[in-house]
Scaffold this motif. Structure first.
Motif, PDB file in Angstrom:
ATOM      1  N   VAL A 290      24.460   0.632 -36.155  1.00 36.74           N
ATOM      2  CA  VAL A 290      23.398  -0.379 -36.208  1.00 36.74           C
ATOM      3  C   VAL A 290      22.893  -0.706 -34.806  1.00 36.74           C
ATOM      4  N   PHE A 291      23.821  -0.799 -33.852  1.00 35.40           N
ATOM      5  CA  PHE A 291      23.448  -1.192 -32.494  1.00 35.40           C
ATOM      6  C   PHE A 291      23.190  -0.007 -31.567  1.00 35.40           C
ATOM      7  N   ARG A 292      23.170   1.203 -32.108  1.00 37.66           N
ATOM      8  CA  ARG A 292      22.937   2.379 -31.262  1.00 37.66           C
ATOM      9  C   ARG A 292      21.568   2.297 -30.586  1.00 37.66           C
ATOM     10  N   ASP A 293      20.575   1.843 -31.313  1.00 36.61           N
ATOM     11  CA  ASP A 293      19.236   1.647 -30.731  1.00 36.61           C
ATOM     12  C   ASP A 293      18.654   0.403 -31.397  1.00 36.61           C
ATOM     13  N   TYR A 294      19.076  -0.750 -30.910  1.00 37.28           N
ATOM     14  CA  TYR A 294      18.754  -2.020 -31.549  1.00 37.28           C
ATOM     15  C   TYR A 294      18.150  -2.983 -30.528  1.00 37.28           C
ATOM     16  N   LYS A 295      17.138  -3.743 -30.961  1.00 40.35           N
ATOM     17  CA  LYS A 295      16.531  -4.743 -30.084  1.00 40.35           C
ATOM     18  C   LYS A 295      16.211  -6.005 -30.882  1.00 40.35           C
ATOM     19  N   ASP A 296      16.418  -7.153 -30.228  1.00 39.07           N
ATOM     20  CA  ASP A 296      15.985  -8.426 -30.797  1.00 39.07           C
ATOM     21  C   ASP A 296      14.617  -8.784 -30.243  1.00 39.07           C
ATOM     22  N   PHE A 297      13.787  -9.399 -31.090  1.00 40.70           N
ATOM     23  CA  PHE A 297      12.445  -9.800 -30.692  1.00 40.70           C
ATOM     24  C   PHE A 297      12.204 -11.246 -31.092  1.00 40.70           C
ATOM     25  N   ASN A 298      11.347 -11.924 -30.336  1.00 40.68           N
ATOM     26  CA  ASN A 298      10.868 -13.253 -30.720  1.00 40.68           C
ATOM     27  C   ASN A 298       9.506 -13.055 -31.367  1.00 40.68           C
ATOM     28  N   MET A 299       9.444 -13.279 -32.674  1.00 35.80           N
ATOM     29  CA  MET A 299       8.196 -13.090 -33.409  1.00 35.80           C
ATOM     30  C   MET A 299       7.781 -14.400 -34.076  1.00 35.80           C
ATOM     31  N   GLY A 300       6.756 -15.013 -33.562  1.00 38.47           N
ATOM     32  CA  GLY A 300       6.291 -16.276 -34.119  1.00 38.47           C
ATOM     33  C   GLY A 300       7.341 -17.359 -34.051  1.00 38.47           C
TER      34      GLY A 300
ATOM     35  N   MET B 254      20.832  -6.058   0.996  1.00 40.60           N
ATOM     36  CA  MET B 254      21.352  -6.378  -0.341  1.00 40.60           C
ATOM     37  C   MET B 254      20.875  -5.328  -1.337  1.00 40.60           C
ATOM     38  N   ALA B 255      21.786  -4.779  -2.094  1.00 42.73           N
ATOM     39  CA  ALA B 255      21.450  -3.714  -3.043  1.00 42.73           C
ATOM     40  C   ALA B 255      20.560  -4.242  -4.159  1.00 42.73           C
ATOM     41  N   ILE B 256      19.727  -3.363  -4.667  1.00 46.35           N
ATOM     42  CA  ILE B 256      18.878  -3.678  -5.817  1.00 46.35           C
ATOM     43  C   ILE B 256      19.420  -2.908  -7.018  1.00 46.35           C
ATOM     44  N   TYR B 257      19.717  -3.634  -8.093  1.00 44.79           N
ATOM     45  CA  TYR B 257      20.262  -3.019  -9.299  1.00 44.79           C
ATOM     46  C   TYR B 257      19.121  -2.654 -10.249  1.00 44.79           C
ATOM     47  N   VAL B 258      19.167  -1.434 -10.749  1.00 48.56           N
ATOM     48  CA  VAL B 258      18.136  -0.941 -11.669  1.00 48.56           C
ATOM     49  C   VAL B 258      18.706  -0.958 -13.077  1.00 48.56           C
ATOM     50  N   ILE B 259      18.137  -1.820 -13.936  1.00 46.27           N
ATOM     51  CA  ILE B 259      18.673  -1.931 -15.299  1.00 46.27           C
ATOM     52  C   ILE B 259      17.557  -1.874 -16.337  1.00 46.27           C
ATOM     53  N   GLY B 260      17.935  -1.440 -17.527  1.00 49.14           N
ATOM     54  CA  GLY B 260      17.023  -1.435 -18.664  1.00 49.14           C
ATOM     55  C   GLY B 260      17.529  -2.355 -19.756  1.00 49.14           C
ATOM     56  N   HIS B 261      17.121  -2.102 -20.988  1.00 45.46           N
ATOM     57  CA  HIS B 261      17.430  -3.012 -22.084  1.00 45.46           C
ATOM     58  C   HIS B 261      18.857  -2.873 -22.596  1.00 45.46           C
ATOM     59  N   LYS B 262      19.292  -3.890 -23.352  1.00 48.91           N
ATOM     60  CA  LYS B 262      20.588  -3.849 -24.014  1.00 48.91           C
ATOM     61  C   LYS B 262      20.624  -2.663 -24.969  1.00 48.91           C
ATOM     62  N   ASN B 263      21.847  -2.260 -25.360  1.00 48.10           N
ATOM     63  CA  ASN B 263      22.000  -1.088 -26.231  1.00 48.10           C
ATOM     64  C   ASN B 263      21.178   0.069 -25.678  1.00 48.10           C
ATOM     65  N   PRO B 264      21.512   0.516 -24.472  1.00 47.30           N
ATOM     66  CA  PRO B 264      20.673   1.503 -23.780  1.00 47.30           C
ATOM     67  C   PRO B 264      20.516   2.812 -24.542  1.00 47.30           C
ATOM     68  N   ASP B 265      19.308   3.378 -24.434  1.00 49.69           N
ATOM     69  CA  ASP B 265      19.039   4.697 -24.991  1.00 49.69           C
ATOM     70  C   ASP B 265      18.885   5.679 -23.835  1.00 49.69           C
ATOM     71  N   THR B 266      18.503   6.906 -24.140  1.00 52.66           N
ATOM     72  CA  THR B 266      18.430   7.923 -23.099  1.00 52.66           C
ATOM     73  C   THR B 266      17.331   7.633 -22.078  1.00 52.66           C
ATOM     74  N   ASP B 267      16.235   7.031 -22.510  1.00 50.48           N
ATOM     75  CA  ASP B 267      15.179   6.674 -21.562  1.00 50.48           C
ATOM     76  C   ASP B 267      15.662   5.609 -20.585  1.00 50.48           C
ATOM     77  N   THR B 268      16.291   4.554 -21.096  1.00 45.54           N
ATOM     78  CA  THR B 268      16.814   3.500 -20.230  1.00 45.54           C
ATOM     79  C   THR B 268      17.827   4.053 -19.227  1.00 45.54           C
ATOM     80  N   ILE B 269      18.735   4.900 -19.709  1.00 42.94           N
ATOM     81  CA  ILE B 269      19.762   5.476 -18.831  1.00 42.94           C
ATOM     82  C   ILE B 269      19.136   6.387 -17.780  1.00 42.94           C
ATOM     83  N   ALA B 270      18.299   7.316 -18.220  1.00 36.23           N
ATOM     84  CA  ALA B 270      17.701   8.284 -17.294  1.00 36.23           C
ATOM     85  C   ALA B 270      16.735   7.615 -16.322  1.00 36.23           C
TER      86      ALA B 270
END
Length: 308
Positions: free
Chosen positions: A199-209, A1-17
């Motif tokens: 806005v979403f080019r490099d955007y992340k949601d966080f849970n803060m408190g 079974m293949a393993i998929y390698v993924i990073g965060h939403k709204n991927p940047d160059t680090d996530t892609i590379a």
């Protein structure tokens, strides 16, 4: 079974590379099939990097249920597919604080306090004695230059600089700073781009408190490039605040890499968190944060304390 390698939403160059590089390394080091994937389309900078070194973009993956997964560049559920709990996470390669992803089985983790996930992947190639293909050396080099803002970010370490030096030789890049400026000029080109995409080019949601907080970032070589678009960007983050069940706050960092600082646009239910976090009283819509360039190291931690 293949393993998929993924990073965060709204991927940047680090996530892609990192997804591409780890998929290549893992197939050779561990055996089996590893597929580089991403949760969204490549942003302009990443497209430029992939085209420059002749590397195919990762395939699109937005659902993880029933799949085996390797995570790169994040372990936060808010930045992963909604059904990540129904997947089997087997590997993590990251350079952020640990998030809230949990697993039912032991896994292999490489999490280093460096400026870029690709710095970690480059070290893994060395550890396993696997040669780095020239095109992959090139995209990892670019990812490190991007994430460390050409070594100006406070997240940058000696490991990042040494990785760049080695990868540049493997990729045949003689002038890494010239390459970095090429990349940031592409990233700075905003004319004709919908405000929502910016806005979403490099955007992340966080849970803060217990509160949902969105933080985006646009990095440009000169803040003047974004000046004509500030009102439209502000209107867009107002919209974003009310979406997906609503957010307590949305912050958008407009980072000037030459002046080494960020103008932060904000919409918030409680603007006092900005002064609590940074010791600076904001204007009605924005605040200047001198020497602040890293969301990961200089923005998220103080906000987490302020929201707590």
């Amino acid at each position: 079974m293949a393993i998929y390698v993924i990073g965060h939403k709204n991927p940047d160059t680090d996530t892609i590379a990192a997804s591409i590089a780890f998929a290549d390394l893992a197939a050779k080091a561990y055996g089996g099939e590893f597929i580089a994937a991403a949760q969204g389309a490549c942003p302009p900078e990443s497209e430029f990097v992939l085209n420059k070194f002749g590397v195919k973009a990762p395939e699109l993956l937005t659902e993880a249920a029933g799949k085996k997964i390797a995570l790169v560049d994040t372990t936060d559920k808010t930045q992963l597919p909604a059904d990540i709990d129904k997947a089997e996470v087997q590997y993590v390669v990251d350079h952020h604080k640990l998030g809230d992803v949990t697993t039912s089985n032991p896994l292999e983790m490489w999490v280093w306090p460096v400026g870029c996930s690709c710095t970690v992947v480059a070290a893994m190639y060395d550890y396993f004695g696997v040669a780095v293909p020239k095109p992959i050396a090139g995209i990892m080099l670019c990812a490190i230059l991007s994430d460390t803002v050409m070594f100006k970010s406070p997240t940058c370490t000696e490991k990042d600089k040494k990785a760049v030096e080695k990868l540049a030789k493997l990729a045949g890049v003689a002038d890494v700073m010239a390459l970095g400026m090429e990349m940031f000029k592409v990233k700075s080109a905003v004319e004709g781009t919908p405000m929502r995409d910016l806005v979403f080019r490099d955007y992340k949601d966080f849970n803060m408190g217990g509160k949902k907080v969105g933080i985006g970032q646009l990095e440009v070589v000169d803040l003047g490039i974004l000046a004509p678009y500030e009102e439209a960007l502000y209107a867009e983050i107002q919209k974003v605040k009310g979406e997906d069940g609503g957010r307590h706050s949305v912050f958008l960092l407009l980072t000037d890499i030459m002046k080494e600082g960020s103008k932060m646009l904000y919409v918030s239910d409680d603007a006092s968190v900005i002064e609590k976090a940074f010791g600076v009283k904001p204007d009605a819509k924005s605040v200047w944060l001198d020497k602040v360039m890293s969301r990961k190291k200089q923005v998220v931690p103080p906000f987490e304390k302020a929201f707590a």
